[in-house]
Scaffold this motif. Sequence first.
Motif, PDB file in Angstrom:
ATOM      1  N   ILE A 227       0.727  -1.205  -0.166  1.00  0.00           N
ATOM      2  CA  ILE A 227       0.101  -0.029   0.189  1.00  0.00           C
ATOM      3  C   ILE A 227       0.808   1.084  -0.023  1.00  0.00           C
ATOM      4  CG2 ILE A 227      -1.738   1.344   1.307  1.00  0.00           C
ATOM      5  CD1 ILE A 227      -2.740  -1.256   2.509  1.00  0.00           C
ATOM      6  N   LEU A 228       0.489   2.216  -0.962  1.00  0.00           N
ATOM      7  CA  LEU A 228       0.966   3.726  -0.747  1.00  0.00           C
ATOM      8  C   LEU A 228       0.110   4.555  -0.919  1.00  0.00           C
ATOM      9  CD1 LEU A 228       3.566   5.545  -0.819  1.00  0.00           C
ATOM     10  CD2 LEU A 228       3.491   5.314  -3.203  1.00  0.00           C
ATOM     11  N   VAL A 229      -0.028   5.511   0.072  1.00  0.00           N
ATOM     12  CA  VAL A 229      -1.207   6.312  -0.076  1.00  0.00           C
ATOM     13  C   VAL A 229      -0.305   7.836  -0.039  1.00  0.00           C
ATOM     14  CG1 VAL A 229      -3.315   7.498   1.162  1.00  0.00           C
ATOM     15  CG2 VAL A 229      -2.891   5.052   1.048  1.00  0.00           C
ATOM     16  N   VAL A 230      -0.839   8.729  -0.815  1.00  0.00           N
ATOM     17  CA  VAL A 230      -0.229   9.989  -0.871  1.00  0.00           C
ATOM     18  C   VAL A 230      -1.088  11.040  -0.601  1.00  0.00           C
ATOM     19  CG1 VAL A 230       1.423  11.640  -2.107  1.00  0.00           C
ATOM     20  CG2 VAL A 230       1.885   9.103  -2.401  1.00  0.00           C
ATOM     21  N   ASP A 231      -1.021  11.960   0.424  1.00  0.00           N
ATOM     22  CA  ASP A 231      -1.902  13.079   0.485  1.00  0.00           C
ATOM     23  C   ASP A 231      -3.447  13.139   0.618  1.00  0.00           C
ATOM     24  OD1 ASP A 231       0.294  14.892   0.571  1.00  0.00           O
ATOM     25  OD2 ASP A 231       0.116  15.432  -1.494  1.00  0.00           O
ATOM     26  N   GLY A 232      -3.681  11.617   1.038  1.00  0.00           N
ATOM     27  CA  GLY A 232      -5.079  11.189   1.148  1.00  0.00           C
ATOM     28  C   GLY A 232      -5.874  11.324  -0.310  1.00  0.00           C
ATOM     29  N   THR A 233      -5.202  11.214  -1.342  1.00  0.00           N
ATOM     30  CA  THR A 233      -6.153  11.654  -2.680  1.00  0.00           C
ATOM     31  C   THR A 233      -5.665  10.534  -3.430  1.00  0.00           C
ATOM     32  OG1 THR A 233      -4.290  13.020  -3.455  1.00  0.00           O
ATOM     33  CG2 THR A 233      -5.885  14.086  -2.208  1.00  0.00           C
ATOM     34  N   ALA A 234      -4.433   9.640  -3.353  1.00  0.00           N
ATOM     35  CA  ALA A 234      -4.055   8.891  -4.226  1.00  0.00           C
ATOM     36  C   ALA A 234      -3.476   7.707  -3.607  1.00  0.00           C
ATOM     37  CB  ALA A 234      -2.954   9.534  -5.242  1.00  0.00           C
ATOM     38  N   ALA A 235      -3.566   6.451  -4.061  1.00  0.00           N
ATOM     39  CA  ALA A 235      -3.160   5.216  -3.423  1.00  0.00           C
ATOM     40  C   ALA A 235      -2.782   4.292  -4.527  1.00  0.00           C
ATOM     41  CB  ALA A 235      -4.346   4.631  -2.690  1.00  0.00           C
ATOM     42  N   PHE A 236      -1.721   3.475  -4.091  1.00  0.00           N
ATOM     43  CA  PHE A 236      -1.279   2.359  -4.965  1.00  0.00           C
ATOM     44  C   PHE A 236      -1.489   1.053  -4.245  1.00  0.00           C
ATOM     45  CE2 PHE A 236       0.807   6.334  -6.295  1.00  0.00           C
ATOM     46  CZ  PHE A 236       1.127   6.187  -7.673  1.00  0.00           C
ATOM     47  N   MET A 237      -1.831   0.217  -4.775  1.00  0.00           N
ATOM     48  CA  MET A 237      -1.967  -1.303  -4.106  1.00  0.00           C
ATOM     49  C   MET A 237      -1.822  -2.360  -5.285  1.00  0.00           C
ATOM     50  SD  MET A 237      -5.705  -1.646  -3.187  1.00  0.00           S
ATOM     51  CE  MET A 237      -5.838  -3.545  -3.204  1.00  0.00           C
ATOM     52  N   GLY A 238      -1.648  -3.543  -4.719  1.00  0.00           N
ATOM     53  CA  GLY A 238      -1.611  -4.443  -5.732  1.00  0.00           C
ATOM     54  C   GLY A 238      -0.555  -5.808  -5.224  1.00  0.00           C
ATOM     55  N   GLY A 239       0.048  -6.196  -5.993  1.00  0.00           N
ATOM     56  CA  GLY A 239       0.890  -7.533  -5.775  1.00  0.00           C
ATOM     57  C   GLY A 239       2.333  -7.197  -5.559  1.00  0.00           C
ATOM     58  N   MET A 240       2.696  -5.992  -6.036  1.00  0.00           N
ATOM     59  CA  MET A 240       4.102  -5.547  -6.257  1.00  0.00           C
ATOM     60  C   MET A 240       5.035  -5.323  -5.002  1.00  0.00           C
ATOM     61  SD  MET A 240       5.620  -3.684  -9.656  1.00  0.00           S
ATOM     62  CE  MET A 240       4.584  -4.457 -10.346  1.00  0.00           C
ATOM     63  N   ASN A 241       6.111  -6.013  -4.625  1.00  0.00           N
ATOM     64  CA  ASN A 241       6.850  -5.565  -3.416  1.00  0.00           C
ATOM     65  C   ASN A 241       7.978  -4.694  -4.170  1.00  0.00           C
ATOM     66  OD1 ASN A 241       6.169  -7.636  -1.187  1.00  0.00           O
ATOM     67  ND2 ASN A 241       6.598  -8.976  -2.664  1.00  0.00           N
ATOM     68  N   ILE A 242       8.767  -4.244  -3.339  1.00  0.00           N
ATOM     69  CA  ILE A 242       9.771  -3.190  -3.880  1.00  0.00           C
ATOM     70  C   ILE A 242      11.120  -3.943  -4.101  1.00  0.00           C
ATOM     71  CG2 ILE A 242      10.784  -1.011  -3.368  1.00  0.00           C
ATOM     72  CD1 ILE A 242       8.782  -0.139  -1.667  1.00  0.00           C
ATOM     73  N   ARG A 243      11.422  -4.446  -5.443  1.00  0.00           N
ATOM     74  CA  ARG A 243      12.543  -5.351  -5.527  1.00  0.00           C
ATOM     75  C   ARG A 243      12.881  -4.870  -6.821  1.00  0.00           C
ATOM     76  NH1 ARG A 243      11.873 -11.069  -3.273  1.00  0.00           N
ATOM     77  NH2 ARG A 243      14.036 -10.668  -2.340  1.00  0.00           N
ATOM     78  N   GLN A 244      14.288  -4.957  -7.214  1.00  0.00           N
ATOM     79  CA  GLN A 244      14.717  -4.548  -8.573  1.00  0.00           C
ATOM     80  C   GLN A 244      14.530  -5.793  -9.467  1.00  0.00           C
ATOM     81  OE1 GLN A 244      19.073  -4.373  -8.396  1.00  0.00           O
ATOM     82  NE2 GLN A 244      19.471  -6.281  -8.053  1.00  0.00           N
ATOM     83  N   GLY A 245      14.307  -6.778  -8.889  1.00  0.00           N
ATOM     84  CA  GLY A 245      13.817  -8.046  -9.946  1.00  0.00           C
ATOM     85  C   GLY A 245      12.677  -7.892 -10.792  1.00  0.00           C
ATOM     86  N   PHE A 246      11.819  -6.941 -10.477  1.00  0.00           N
ATOM     87  CA  PHE A 246      10.669  -6.585 -11.124  1.00  0.00           C
ATOM     88  C   PHE A 246      10.951  -5.419 -11.975  1.00  0.00           C
ATOM     89  CE2 PHE A 246       9.003  -8.792  -7.525  1.00  0.00           C
ATOM     90  CZ  PHE A 246       8.095  -9.675  -8.071  1.00  0.00           C
ATOM     91  N   THR A 247      11.858  -4.907 -12.393  1.00  0.00           N
ATOM     92  CA  THR A 247      12.339  -4.040 -13.426  1.00  0.00           C
ATOM     93  C   THR A 247      13.053  -4.278 -14.530  1.00  0.00           C
ATOM     94  OG1 THR A 247      14.106  -3.031 -12.404  1.00  0.00           O
ATOM     95  CG2 THR A 247      12.122  -2.289 -11.577  1.00  0.00           C
ATOM     96  N   ALA A 248      12.857  -3.953 -15.771  1.00  0.00           N
ATOM     97  CA  ALA A 248      13.592  -4.322 -16.760  1.00  0.00           C
ATOM     98  C   ALA A 248      14.901  -3.623 -16.752  1.00  0.00           C
ATOM     99  CB  ALA A 248      13.016  -3.975 -18.235  1.00  0.00           C
ATOM    100  N   GLU A 249      14.876  -2.501 -16.219  1.00  0.00           N
ATOM    101  CA  GLU A 249      15.998  -1.460 -16.068  1.00  0.00           C
ATOM    102  C   GLU A 249      17.267  -2.183 -15.216  1.00  0.00           C
ATOM    103  OE1 GLU A 249      17.265   2.632 -13.699  1.00  0.00           O
ATOM    104  OE2 GLU A 249      15.152   1.968 -13.383  1.00  0.00           O
ATOM    105  N   PHE A 250      16.827  -2.907 -14.188  1.00  0.00           N
ATOM    106  CA  PHE A 250      17.975  -3.663 -13.569  1.00  0.00           C
ATOM    107  C   PHE A 250      18.086  -5.027 -13.816  1.00  0.00           C
ATOM    108  CE2 PHE A 250      16.966   0.254 -10.851  1.00  0.00           C
ATOM    109  CZ  PHE A 250      18.130   0.910 -10.701  1.00  0.00           C
ATOM    110  N   ALA A 251      16.772  -5.811 -13.984  1.00  0.00           N
ATOM    111  CA  ALA A 251      16.810  -7.195 -14.155  1.00  0.00           C
ATOM    112  C   ALA A 251      16.725  -7.593 -15.830  1.00  0.00           C
ATOM    113  CB  ALA A 251      15.925  -7.888 -13.543  1.00  0.00           C
ATOM    114  N   GLY A 252      16.738  -6.541 -16.574  1.00  0.00           N
ATOM    115  CA  GLY A 252      16.724  -6.986 -17.921  1.00  0.00           C
ATOM    116  C   GLY A 252      15.395  -7.493 -18.450  1.00  0.00           C
TER     117      GLY A 252
END
Length: 485
Positions: A227-252
């Motif tokens: 969960i990420l909530v910013v200023d009580g107006t926008a939220a992010f949620m789902g299945g994604m942890n914070i890891r470089q393995g989920f980015t093409a930038e770092f994991a290709g």
Amino acid sequence: MWSFVQTYWPHFLAILSVVVAAVAAAHAAMTKDEVRSAIGWVGVIVLSPIVGALIYAIAGINRIRRGSIAAERSAAGHEMREHPNFDTTDDLVGARFGERFVALKTVGDRITHHKLTTSNTIDVLKTGDEAYAAMLAAIAGARRSILLETYIFDRDPIGVRIADALIQACKRGVSVRVLIDAVGARYSVPSIVGYLREGGVSTDVFNGAIIMGLRLPYANLRTHRKILVVDGTAAFMGGMNIRQGFTAEFAGAGSAHDTHFHLRGPVVGDIFSTAAEDWYFASRERLQGDAWTIEAADGEPDSPIFARVLPSGPDASLEANHKMLMGAFSVAHRSIRIMSPYFLPDRELISALTTAARRGVEIDIVVPSANNLVLVDRAMTAQFDQVLRSYCRVWRAKGAFDHSKLLSVDSTWAFVGSSNLDPRSLRLNFEIDLEVLDRAFASRIDAHIGSVIDKATQVTLADLRARPFPIRLVNRILWLGSPYL
């Protein structure tokens, strides 16, 4: 005295084994909620003197009792939010979607205090690169507050990038709180927790009673929420942890896949309430005051998207996700499409799926070909026959590991979030999912799963039975331990 002990030690050992077995068996019978689980543990304890009780003490007892967690969390004092202009009525749902979805709304009304609300917007973030970029932009634009809760927050390049953005927000005067699961925080050494605290970010760990870094006795009762909530107006949620393995930038090109969601509207307040309750449970700080005000939704009442936040976990919301899915499977008329990295549902969910299939509902279940948890993959392979022989289809998605948790019913109703279809997510972890009643959104989820199926390999009963018997036997043995995988 010593000679007496030498003579009668077998008798003492026999008495000790009986006493220990009796105590352990009584504990299992009194604390286990499922009869099969209770019988299984009592059998292990009785048939394996001393050793069985020791195994039960290690693997069968939650050191942190679910009841005490429920009591502490109920004391958080965060009220359920009201949305008087945006709460959905039965008449509105019936007029737009039919009476069967009114029945499904009633299920949701009765298993959670959060309301099905109108006038929400949901953007689908298909990759880690896309999701992290959107989260970083929201953090950079924060004016008042940021609340982040996650299972894994690695101290890798993407984790440090997000941590630096949170630290900079703190320096701008934004109120920032970060909650990381105590087990998930240890996936990266050194942990990101110290880095955040050194940067001035108020950071805590969820359910942190872990002895000497050992995970097994405390592997249950984790927060698996993202969960990420910013200023009580926008939220992010789902299945994604914070890891470089989920980015093409770092994991290709071989980076893992996942799906995250960017939300606005009344559901943001409900997402915030869930994370704020978790923060209070960990830190004893109530997030109140101007910085944490949830701004009123500015959409048109009764307009799409209809959505409801569904927290679940081993507290007052025990098995809320399980109950919601049972309700959804029962109202399906045409199709159920499921995409999950770990598919190990219990007998009740399998019965609901197979009953729907026998009614003529087309059921497709998509799991990865390449799984990050080999033991879980082999256990769920052993369970595929239960759905395949009852008219369901199972597909192995090709390509990199996909961590997405997506489900659609009749291209009308969708269920997305952090819950896997396994015992840990359905009973032991704290999860957060989103029930979405909207044909356009559900059709998009349905189409995405369909695009994966188009390139996937179908699993058949013949293929499963053609495997060598030793492999099938090992898989079945691993399946027996699925509640602990």
